[in-house]
Design an enzyme around this catalytic site. Structure first.
Site, PDB file in Angstrom:
ATOM      1  N   CYS A   6       0.817  -1.222   0.000  1.00 27.75           N
ATOM      2  CA  CYS A   6       0.000   0.000   0.000  1.00 27.75           C
ATOM      3  C   CYS A   6       0.849   1.269   0.000  1.00 27.75           C
ATOM      4  O   CYS A   6       0.624   2.186  -0.798  1.00 27.75           O
ATOM      5  CB  CYS A   6      -0.987  -0.013   1.170  1.00 27.75           C
ATOM      6  N   HIS A  47      -2.895   1.122   7.035  1.00 24.32           N
ATOM      7  CA  HIS A  47      -3.108   1.141   5.591  1.00 24.32           C
ATOM      8  C   HIS A  47      -3.095   2.575   5.064  1.00 24.32           C
ATOM      9  O   HIS A  47      -3.421   3.519   5.789  1.00 24.32           O
ATOM     10  CB  HIS A  47      -4.459   0.484   5.265  1.00 24.32           C
ATOM     11  N   HIS A  83      -5.970   1.974  -4.306  1.00 21.87           N
ATOM     12  CA  HIS A  83      -5.065   1.432  -3.292  1.00 21.87           C
ATOM     13  C   HIS A  83      -4.655   0.005  -3.630  1.00 21.87           C
ATOM     14  O   HIS A  83      -5.266  -0.658  -4.473  1.00 21.87           O
ATOM     15  CB  HIS A  83      -5.719   1.484  -1.902  1.00 21.87           C
TER      16      HIS A  83
END
Length: 319
Positions: free
Chosen positions: A217, A270, A282
């Protein structure tokens, strides 16, 4: 960007000598099944494609992998243990070490080069998903990742000669963004940050990934900014501590969104890129590919805890 890289490095200096070098937590972190990723040359496609879901997940859950560096990226060796080098990576800022991101790389994946060879007037960045490095006779030598950067020796409309750890090779000019080394890549706006990594939709998530063979990520967020002339921290936690804070009702494409457990009150886990109209681009997790999703009605809507902006429009001064 990467202007500071050369200032702290010795002469001669060390650079990555494989298409992608994975940076491990400890020398013993690499397993037999990781052979294609710790060899020279590497075969990152083969390595990733042959890992099972459980074996890929273990790179994270067993704290085996830290990050990755691309072909030609400078590193600073701080220690050598048997066949491994402990390095810091100046182009990847981290709270773990003020000199750059730390970890272990097989010594055979690094090469010593003259500093002056890497200080040419121009750099070439791979702007396509992948590009083949070729010999002067057109033989394919190595498949390079998006945003691999190499010094330019000469260039015309068809072919660009680049300086590599293995000598002078050629890349197709159409696959490159060539820019002045001193000035760096021209800074893009938020929409351009989104466009930079939009083509990687469906690419499988890879823990520690910093290449177009697989991003995690924060690696995806890093690459999107790198492609637009911004150097940001490597990890999501550090990324959340930099940039300009943005209110959730003032989000614009290219802003970074951060998510934490316990509905936004726990530890941060995240980061995604705001896509506009309540959507996010993402790289979600092992076993899933890069995607664009609507936040409303998802766990991410509840876990959203912060937003940061690193980009600015042309003519604006950065925050």
């Amino acid at each position: 960007m990467i202007n500071q890289t050369f200032e702290q490095l010795p002469d001669p200096m060390w650079v990555t000598a494989v298409q992608v070098a994975t940076v491990w937590t400890e020398p013993q972190s690499a397993r037999d099944i990781d052979a294609a990723g710790i060899s020279n040359p590497t075969d990152i496609d083969d390595w990733i494609n042959h890992l099972s879901y459980e074996e890929s997940l273990a790179l994270c859950n067993e704290n085996r992998v830290q990050t990755q560096v691309l072909y030609g990226d400078p590193v600073e060796i701080t220690a050598v243990k048997d066949d491994w080098a402990h390095v810091v990576i100046p182009s990847q800022p981290s709270h773990k070490d003020e000199r750059g991101y730390p970890g272990w790389i097989p010594l055979k994946q690094l090469k010593k080069v003259a500093k002056k060879d890497w200080q040419t007037d121009q750099l070439a960045a791979v702007k396509l998903d992948k590009a083949w490095l070729e010999s002067e006779t057109g033989e394919k030598v190595m498949k390079l990742s998006y945003m691999t950067m190499l010094p330019v020796k000469s260039s015309d409309s068809l072919r660009t000669q680049v300086i590599t750890p293995h000598g002078i090779f050629v890349l197709p000019t159409e696959a490159l963004h060539i820019f002045p080394t001193e000035k760096g890549i021209t800074k893009g706006n938020g929409n351009e940050i989104v466009k930079a990594v939009e083509p990687f939709q469906t690419l499988d998530y890879f823990w520690g990934g910093m290449s177009s063979f697989g991003y995690d990520c924060s690696g995806l967020a890093y690459a999107a900014h790198k492609a637009n002339g911004y150097q940001i921290a490597r990890d999501a936690g550090d990324q959340a501590n930099g940039g300009e804070p943005v209110k959730f009702n003032q989000l614009q494409p290219g802003d970074l969104l951060f998510f934490a457990y316990e509905e936004g009150k726990g530890s941060l886990h995240h980061v995604g890129i705001y896509y506009g109209h309540g959507r996010m681009l993402h790289s979600p997790q092992t076993g899933k590919g890069i995607e664009i999703i609507t936040l409303a009605g998802t766990k991410y809507e509840k876990e959203l805890c912060a937003a940061r902006r690193y980009w600015h429009n042309e003519g604006e001064q950065p925050a």
